[in-house]
Design an enzyme around this catalytic site. Structure first.
Site, PDB file in Angstrom:
ATOM      1  N   LEU A 304     -34.537   0.834 -14.325  1.00 42.99           N
ATOM      2  CA  LEU A 304     -35.652   0.660 -13.259  1.00 42.99           C
ATOM      3  C   LEU A 304     -34.920  -0.312 -12.540  1.00 42.99           C
ATOM      4  O   LEU A 304     -34.003  -0.194 -12.202  1.00 42.99           O
ATOM      5  CB  LEU A 304     -36.586  -0.273 -14.359  1.00 42.99           C
ATOM      6  N   SER A 305     -35.575  -0.099 -11.586  1.00 44.05           N
ATOM      7  CA  SER A 305     -35.387  -0.074  -9.801  1.00 44.05           C
ATOM      8  C   SER A 305     -33.846  -0.175  -9.544  1.00 44.05           C
ATOM      9  O   SER A 305     -33.837   1.634  -9.691  1.00 44.05           O
ATOM     10  CB  SER A 305     -35.440  -2.183  -9.985  1.00 44.05           C
ATOM     11  N   ASN A 306     -33.246  -0.692  -8.992  1.00 40.58           N
ATOM     12  CA  ASN A 306     -31.921  -0.504  -8.711  1.00 40.58           C
ATOM     13  C   ASN A 306     -31.048   0.292  -9.796  1.00 40.58           C
ATOM     14  O   ASN A 306     -30.127   0.755 -10.034  1.00 40.58           O
ATOM     15  CB  ASN A 306     -31.399  -1.069  -7.330  1.00 40.58           C
TER      16      ASN A 306
END
Length: 702
Positions: A304-306
Site C-alpha cells: 500500500l501507499s508508496n
C-alpha cells in the site's frame, strides 16, 4: 494462468518425467545459487506459540493491546525485542486495531484466509530470512526479508510481496504480509532503501540490519545507514549544528525511489532462492536443484501507499516474468510528464491531475494549514486547537507572498481550500486537511522527498530544514538514549517520528522546532512559511539544486505498462495525502491507453475511505471513526480477486466505485462496523457505478 494442472505439468517436465514419442524430454537441471546482491543472509525459525512470523508472539490480543512487553534493558534492547516492537508498531501504524473498527471480525490474525472468524490468536509458525541487498560497498544496504510459513506447500508454491510503505523499515508492510501468510504463501519484503532509524550524528551511532545500534566505526559496511560524511565534515557539522540526525530516505544521496521496483524484484528473487534451498532436491554435495521457479509459482506483487507504488514499478520492470499479478492499495505512482489522457468525474473534469508526488505534496505543505480554517473544513476531525493561531498566521504569510488572497482569515482560508480543489483534491478531502496539516504530514513528506530527489547531504540543510530531538520549547537537544535505542521499532523514517522533529534552522533567533519557528520574511510564527515556499519553488527553479531535484523526480516516473498481468488497484476517494486525481485515476487511464485491449487492470474507488486506517479509531482524532471505513478490507479483497484469477481463472471485477456506509453515531464513539458498511466489490456493478474508458478519457461516476 498458473493453474494447478499447469504447475504439475511444468514440475513433471522439470523432473524429466514427461515423455514424447517414447523418449524422456528433460530440461537441464539448474543448481540453486544465491543472488549476487544478497549479503549477510541469516534465518530464524519460530514455533508459532512463543513467537511467530505475523505477530512476534503477541497474537491478535497482543497486537491490539495498548502496550507491549517492556525491554529487559531499555538502553540495549535485543534484536528479538526490537523485532517484536517493530511488528507491533508497524502493524498498528497501518491497521485500525479497534474491535468496533473491524479488527477481529473483518480482518486481523484470527480471521482466516476464507474470512472465517476464529477464536484463536492467529499466530503463524515458520522461518524468517533476513539479508541486505548491496554491491559490496555497504552504501546501499537495502533490507530484504522472506517469511516462509510452516504450511507452505512446495507442490503448489506461491509468493506475495509486501514492500514497506512510507519510509519504514522491513516490517513496514507486515499487515499486507498477513494475507500471504494465511494463504500459506512465502512473503517477500523489502524496505526499499529507506529505514526508520537514523544516524545520530552527535554520538556517531548507526542502526544495524536487526535494528540494534553500533558505533559507525564498528558497523563498517554493516550499517543499515550511515551518512556520507568525512570525519572532518562530521566534526564541523556537529560543532555548528549539534544534536542532529540524518535519515536514510532523505540523506542516502541515492534517490532510492528510482529503484523501488528493482528492490521489490530482488525480494522475489531472494524468495525463490530460500525456497529452493529449503525444498529443492539435493545435488549430493549440500547444494540444491531448482524446482520452485517462476513457471510453476504464483507470484502477486502487493502493498500500500508508496509500497504499492513500488509493486507497480516492479511489475512494469519485470522483464523476467517473475510476477503474475498485482493487487495494491492507494499506490503512490509518478506519472509521465506529458500525459495524453484525461479524467472526468460525473459531468466535470479536474483542473489538475497526474502530477508527481513532489508537486502536490509541496502544494499541500503550503496550503493545508491555512485551508483547515475554511468554512467547509469546520468540524474537521483531529484539528488541534493549539495550532489555530499558527494556521491563521500561515494564511497571512501566504497572502504576503501572493499565493492566496482575502481580507479576513476566513476569506484567506476559503481561498486556500479552493486552490487545493483546483490542484486536484476532491471536496471529499476537505475535512482531512486540518489533521494532516496540524500533525505535520505534508511537511514531513515534502522535506524528506526534497532531500531524496536532490540527492542532498544532511550537511546541506536543504531549504533550512534539519532533524533533531527537541525540548518542550522546541529547541534541539540530545536525543534520549532509550528513544535512540529503539528507533528502529518505533520510528517511521519521516520525522516527526520517535522523538525526532523537523527543525527550522533559519528561524529568527535560533534553530527551533518547525511548528514554533519564526519566519525571517514575516517575523511571524507561521509554521515556517518560508521553508514551505522554498520547497515548492524547487519544482520550477533553475539553480543546481532545483535542477537536481527535477532530474530526481524524472527518474521515478512510471510508464503504465503492466505487461497484461491481472491487476487490481483500490483507492479511497477521500485520500488527502495521495489524491486519486494524481495517482490511481490517471494511472488507470494511462494503462488503458498503453495496453489497450491487453489491459487486465481493474480500478476500485472506495467512498468514505482515506489514507490512514490507523487514524479511524484513534482517540486523539474523534470523527474519523464515524466518517470513514477501513480501506484495508478492500486490499484484502483485491488480493483475493487476483489470487482467484490466477488460480482458477475467475474474472476480475470491472472497474467501479464501491459505495460504502459510514458507521455514523457520535464522534469518538461510533457504533461497531458491520458487513453492511463495507459492501463487496461487485462482479456486476450497477451502470451508475462503473468506471469506464472512453477514448483517452477515464470516466468516474459521482
Amino acid at each position: 494462468m498458473k493453474t494447478l494442472s499447469l504447475k504439475l505439468s511444468l514440475l513433471a517436465t522439470a523432473m524429466g518425467l514427461s515423455a514424447c514419442g517414447g523418449e524422456d524430454v528433460k530440461e537441464p537441471w539448474v543448481i540453486n545459487t544465491k543472488p549476487d546482491f544478497v549479503v549477510g543472509l541469516k534465518s530464524t525459525s519460530y514455533d508459532g506459540v512463543s513467537d511467530d512470523l505475523l505477530s512476534a508472539g503477541l497474537g491478535k490480543t497482543g497486537l491490539a493491546s495498548a502496550s507491549f512487553p517492556a525491554y529487559a534493558d531499555p538502553l540495549k534492547p535485543t534484536a528479538a525485542e526490537l523485532r517484536r516492537a517493530a511488528i507491533y508498531n508497524n502493524y498498528r501504524a497501518i491497521v485500525d486495531v479497534a474491535a468496533n473498527g473491524g479488527y477481529g471480525t473483518l480482518y486481523g490474525p484470527n480471521v482466516a484466509a476464507d474470512g472465517t472468524v476464529g477464536t484463536g490468536e492467529g499466530k503463524i509458525a515458520g522461518t524468517e530470512y533476513l539479508a541486505f541487498s548491496d554491491d559490496g560497498t555497504g552504501t546501499r544496504n537495502v533490507t530484504l526479508m522472506v517469511q516462509v510459513p510452516s504450511n507452505f506447500n512446495p507442490s503448489e508454491p506461491c509468493i506475495i510481496t509486501a514492500t514497506s510503505s512510507g519510509s519504514r523499515s522491513i516490517y513496514g508492510a507486515i499487515s499486507t504480509g498477513e494475507w500471504g501468510l494465511k494463504k500459506g504463501c512465502a512473503v517477500a519484503y523489502t524496505d526499499k532503501g529507506t529505514h526508520a532509524a537514523g544516524h545520530d550524528l552527535a554520538s556517531d551511532t548507526v542502526p544495524l540490519l536487526d535494528g540494534t545500534r553500533s558505533s559507525a566505526a564498528a558497523a563498517g559496511t554493516g550499517a543499515a545507514f550511515k551518512a556520507n560524511l568525512t570525519a572532518a565534515e562530521l566534526s564541523s557539522f556537529n560543532a555548528t549544528t549539534p544534536n542532529r540526525l540524518a535519515f536514510k530516505h532523505a540523506h542516502s544521496q541515492r534517490n532510492p525511489e528510482k529503484d523501488w521496483g528493482l528492490y521489490t524484484l530482488q525480494a522475489v528473487q531472494l524468495a525463490f532462492y530460500v525456497l529452493n534451498e529449503r525444498f529443492g532436491q539435493d545435488v549430493g554435495d549440500g547444494r540444491k536443484w531448482i524446482s520452485i521457479k517462476p513457471e510453476n509459482t504464483l507470484v502477486i506483487a502487493s502493498s500500500l501507499s508508496n509500497g504499492g507504488g513500488a509493486a507497480v514499478a516492479a511489475v512494469e520492470q519485470d522483464s523476467k516474468g517473475l510476477i503474475d499479478g498485482l493487487a495494491v492499495s492507494e499506490p503512490a505512482v509518478e506519472l509521465p510528464a506529458n500525459l495524453s489522457v484525461s479524467l472526468q468525474r460525473g459531468s466535470s473534469a479536474p483542473k489538475s491531475f497526474g502530477k508527481p508526488l513532489y508537486d502536490y505534496i509541496t502544494q499541500a505543505n503550503l496550503l493545508q494549514n491555512c485551508a483547515s480554517l475554511a468554512t467547509n473544513a469546520a468540524g474537521s476531525p483531529g484539528a488541534v486547537a493549539f495550532y489555530a493561531s499558527f494556521n491563521a498566521k500561515r494564511c497571512q504569510s501566504l497572502v504576503a507572498k501572493g499565493i492566496i488572497s482575502g481580507a479576513s482569515t476566513l476569506d484567506q482560508a476559503n481561498d486556500a481550500l479552493q486552490k487545493l480543489h483546483d490542484s486536484g483534491w476532491e471536496a471529499e478531502s476537505d475535512l482531512l486537511h486540518a489533521s494532516h496539516g496540524d500533525y505535520e504530514v505534508p511537511a514531513a513528506v515534502a522535506v524528506t522527498y526534497a532531500n531524496a530527489y536532490a540527492r542532498a547531504s544532511v550537511k546541506d540543510k536543504l531549504c533550512g530544514y534539519g532533524f533533531a530531538a527537541t525540548t518542550a520549547a522546541g529547541l534541539p537537544t540530545v536525543v534520549a538514549p532509550a528513544a535512540l535505542a529503539d528507533m528502529f521499532a518505533k520510528g517511521n523514517g519521516v520525522p516527526p517520528s520517535a522523538g525526532v522533529n523537523l527543525i527550522n534552522e533559519l528561524s529568527v533567533g535560533t534553530p527551533v522546532r518547525n511548528v514554533f519557528s519564526v519566519s525571517p520574511s514575516s517575523g511571524a510564527t507561521d509554521i515556517n512559511a518560508d521553508g514551505a515556499d522554498c520547497l515548492r519553488k524547487l519544482l520550477t527553479g533553475t539553480d543546481t539544486t532545483a535542477k537536481a531535484l527535477q532530474a530526481g523526480i524524472d527518474e521515478t516516473r512510471r510508464n503504465g505498462n503492466l505487461r497484461g498481468r491481472p491487476a487490481l488497484i483500490v483507492h479511497g476517494r477521500n485520500d488527502a495525502l495521495l489524491p486519486v486525481n494524481h495517482t490511481s485515476r490517471p494511472y488507470t487511464a494511462l494503462n488503458k491507453q498503453v495496453e489497450g485491449a491487453a489491459s487486465n487492470l481493474s480500478y476500485i474507488e472506495v467512498t468514505n475511505a482515506q489514507h490512514f486506517d490507523t487514524f479511524i479509531d484513534n482517540p486523539f482524532l474523534p470523527g474519523y471513526d464515524s466518517r470513514f471505513i477501513p480501506l484495508h478490507v478492500y486490499l484484502n479483497r483485491a488480493l483475493d480477486a487476483v489470487y482467484d484469477k490466477l488460480r482458477s481463472g475467475k474474472a476480475l471485477p470491472p472497474s467501479q466505485v464501491v459505495r460504502t456506509v459510514p458507521r455514523g453515531g457520535v464522534a469518538g464513539a461510533a457504533p461497531a462496523i458491520t458487513a453492511a458498511n463495507v459492501p463487496a466489490i461487485a462482479a456486476n456493478p450497477a451502470s451508475g457505478d462503473l468506471i469506464t474508458m472512453s477514448g483517452s478519457t477515464l470516466r468516474i461516476p459521482d
